[in-house]
Design an enzyme around this catalytic site. Structure first.
Site, PDB file in Angstrom:
ATOM      1  N   GLU A  30       0.837  -1.204   0.000  1.00  0.00           N
ATOM      2  CA  GLU A  30       0.000   0.000   0.000  1.00  0.00           C
ATOM      3  C   GLU A  30       0.871   1.252   0.000  1.00  0.00           C
ATOM      4  O   GLU A  30       0.550   2.247  -0.660  1.00  0.00           O
ATOM      5  CB  GLU A  30      -0.913   0.022   1.240  1.00  0.00           C
ATOM      6  CG  GLU A  30      -1.923  -1.119   1.316  1.00  0.00           C
ATOM      7  CD  GLU A  30      -1.393  -2.325   2.082  1.00  0.00           C
ATOM      8  OE1 GLU A  30      -0.173  -2.630   1.986  1.00  0.00           O
ATOM      9  OE2 GLU A  30      -2.187  -2.979   2.792  1.00  0.00           O
ATOM     10  N   CYS A  55      -2.806  -3.889   7.155  1.00  0.00           N
ATOM     11  CA  CYS A  55      -2.460  -4.163   8.550  1.00  0.00           C
ATOM     12  C   CYS A  55      -2.858  -2.981   9.420  1.00  0.00           C
ATOM     13  O   CYS A  55      -2.950  -1.847   8.966  1.00  0.00           O
ATOM     14  CB  CYS A  55      -0.971  -4.462   8.681  1.00  0.00           C
ATOM     15  SG  CYS A  55       0.079  -3.075   8.218  1.00  0.00           S
ATOM     16  N   SER A  89      24.232 -44.024  -7.324  1.00  0.00           N
ATOM     17  CA  SER A  89      23.025 -43.225  -7.581  1.00  0.00           C
ATOM     18  C   SER A  89      23.250 -41.892  -8.275  1.00  0.00           C
ATOM     19  O   SER A  89      22.307 -41.141  -8.444  1.00  0.00           O
ATOM     20  CB  SER A  89      22.316 -42.934  -6.258  1.00  0.00           C
ATOM     21  OG  SER A  89      23.078 -42.011  -5.515  1.00  0.00           O
ATOM     22  N   GLY A 142      16.299 -38.262   2.673  1.00  0.00           N
ATOM     23  CA  GLY A 142      16.427 -39.631   2.226  1.00  0.00           C
ATOM     24  C   GLY A 142      15.116 -40.380   2.404  1.00  0.00           C
ATOM     25  O   GLY A 142      14.120 -39.836   2.909  1.00  0.00           O
TER      26      GLY A 142
END
Lengths: 384, 384
Positions: free
Chosen positions: A61, A84, A177, A310
């Site tokens: 604002e 607010c 992996s 994991g």
């Protein structure tokens, strides 16, 4: 919530759409604050607009009022969130709007914090400003799912990342992996990390790869980098489950600027620092994950946790119903039935114990597939 | 192949598009023949059109010429495939076109059978007809991938169906597995089955569920049923690997009208019937899958095999590089790391032994995900 007696005009919709679009520009930077946009219009034209960029800096604002520069008397302000009403790091926006002499304020939604919801609106109304609430409310809520969840529940919004082959494996039987998913998928992960308030992992994951778990600006997509200069980069906190206190300060984790929050057990004698958190251990000796998340939300104002874990930690999050959204990357590979599974769920005995998901989105990310899913029913197989 | 000296007109493209669209109406019924469509146009208007519906019935050109009813002198015929030049169950279409006095024939592609390719075109040219080839050739090829593969290689086009949970499981550790995928996914499987020349499975799969492996007309999608009345339903052959000769005539497999082809080992004393196939056993005592497929293509004219197999047979097909396309249904469930894997590949020792796929399509089918993928590189882990 929409005001039935005063239906919104097509111009109102256009202005609020614009405010929502502006708000989105803050998604990488406003945490722990919400994303908010504001447009000020007068006589059918936009005279000022703005969005919240970073906690501690002016709210949407204020940016919009500054841009409208004294021409605001009699104007309408469109704000994606109720202004607010309290003095925080900045003065209350409701007060700034009143001073500006706007005569109408349209809010997409109320403040999600039940403690303060409606106060800003009341303050405006008491000053004689016409206030309407509920225009494009669903879109406005979609800007801040994590902020809203924290405000309403005291818990953060949790995304759990998983990455596996098409047959659900993260590694071969022998543990190999490397490079399951593509560079494009890893870039996509950077975008998710950049939006999170915290990246949560385990000390095992950190130590295995000496992972920094940081946002690497140069790995963000080009279009994002253009609008998000490197010097503005906000690093999420890195939250590391470190029950055995294995982290050492020479790790790459500590070399990327962001805060590191270590999680320890409550009765451990620790070198627990200012940012660290102690939580109870469960009966099985694990860190209580619910408490971890609750303390991150309430003590560290973290809205949004991105979990990179994991298979065992992933299973714990899922089993304990702590996950709001699963982000699953699937590489176009078959790695074999003796490979390591992506989620270490064990001991299911009937199909109604399976974890059921709703798939919200599926798309290609480079050669990989990315699914976004939420959990439909949590079987609570294993109570911690 | 496109005739550069005589570029096609926009009208030519329209006519061939129409012919391709017509051809598609035969995809459930023409096997082992290809899908072919034909449009005959004169003075800028369609005067006749048709498509091949079922082997033994008239070819597309004959339907189109009949529809044009004697008005064909000077017309152009658009055909998605080179007209045939030989006497089969019907007289050659090239001859019918010559008799019709059309003066121009446009073919999307040559006959894929290297033994006869170009003969129909030559027959037309020798009769003084202008022939052009190659208009929308890629689209025409996409009508008949399986027919083309069989003609060019003597092997059928093989689709392997897999269905698993998101973590790659087909059953819990204790074997429980009912209803992993949704009714919508099972309906989708019926559509694939209906297009295949044969459905291949093992006697174990047949016996476990007393599976008919047939196309169930009432389970086809409504839109398909409307254009494909039940009395026209073509049942694919069911090809069952039955090395131990366990199939008995009381099974549901034998109650659905279609042909059943049993596969036995070559040196077994069998009650091998007319339709059955004997193939050599491999060193490890399994039926030689390459020989099974080769005999289905060359002795039974089967273009397209749809494999519904357990994890071990699926792995054998993949390891032996016999799969053209994987169709993978993934249910939005997590079934656990101790569940049974979807492909029984075993013993991979490095990531370059993983099976790499190209994902061609990914979409939701009801609540499930369906992937279509082909195999990029076959590691040939285990030579049979």
């Amino acid at each position: 919530m929409e005001d039935r007696e005063h239906p919104f005009t097509s111009f109102d919709y256009q202005m609020m759409s614009r405010a929502i679009k502006l708000a989105r520009q803050g998604i990488y930077t406003t945490a722990p604050n919400p994303n908010v946009g504001c447009v000020i219009a007068k006589d059918g034209e936009i005279i000022g607009e703005g969005f919240h960029f970073r906690a501690g800096e002016p709210h949407a604002e204020v940016h919009a009022l500054r841009a409208a520069a004294g021409n605001t008397a009699g104007a309408t302000a469109y704000v994606t969130l109720e202004p607010c009403s309290h003095y925080g790091r900045t003065p209350p926006c409701a007060e700034a709007l009143i001073k500006s002499q706007v005569t109408r304020v349209v809010c997409a939604m109320q403040d999600p914090n039940p403690q303060v919801a409606g106060r800003g609106i009341r303050m405006l109304q008491e000053a004689g400003i016409e206030v309407q609430v509920g225009l494009l409310e669903q879109d406005a809520k979609a800007l801040n799912p994590a902020f809203i969840k924290r405000m309403q529940t005291g818990m953060p919004f949790v995304q759990l990342k998983m990455a596996a082959s098409l047959d659900g494996r993260t590694a071969l039987k022998n543990g190999v992996s490397q490079w399951i998913t593509s560079p494009q998928a890893r870039q996509d992960v950077q975008v998710y990390r950049a939006q999170a308030g915290a990246i949560l992992s385990s000390s095992k994951t950190v130590l295995d790869d000496n992972a920094s778990l940081a946002v690497r600006w140069d790995e963000l997509p080009g279009a994002l980098k253009q609008n998000y200069p490197e010097q503005e980069l906000r690093q999420p906190a890195r939250v590391i489950l470190d029950r055995q206190q294995q982290l050492t300060s020479d790790l790459r984790l500590y070399q990327s600027g962001g805060k590191v929050i270590r999680i320890f057990g409550e009765n451990q004698s620790t070198d627990c620092g200012g940012a660290d958190i102690q939580v109870p251990l469960t009966e099985s000796g694990h860190l209580d994950l619910y408490q971890v998340l609750h303390k991150l939300a309430t003590e560290h104002n973290i809205n949004h946790v991105w979990v990179e874990a994991g298979a065992t930690l992933a299973a714990s999050f899922i089993e304990q119903a702590l996950v709001d959204e699963l982000i699953v990357y699937m590489a176009p590979k078959l790695m074999g039935a003796d490979g390591q599974g992506v989620v270490n769920l064990l001991g299911l005995e009937s199909m109604d114990q399976a974890i059921n998901l709703n798939i919200r989105d599926v798309r290609m990310v480079g050669p990989d597939i990315r699914l976004v899913a939420d959990i439909k029913k949590n079987a609570q197989i294993k109570k911690e």
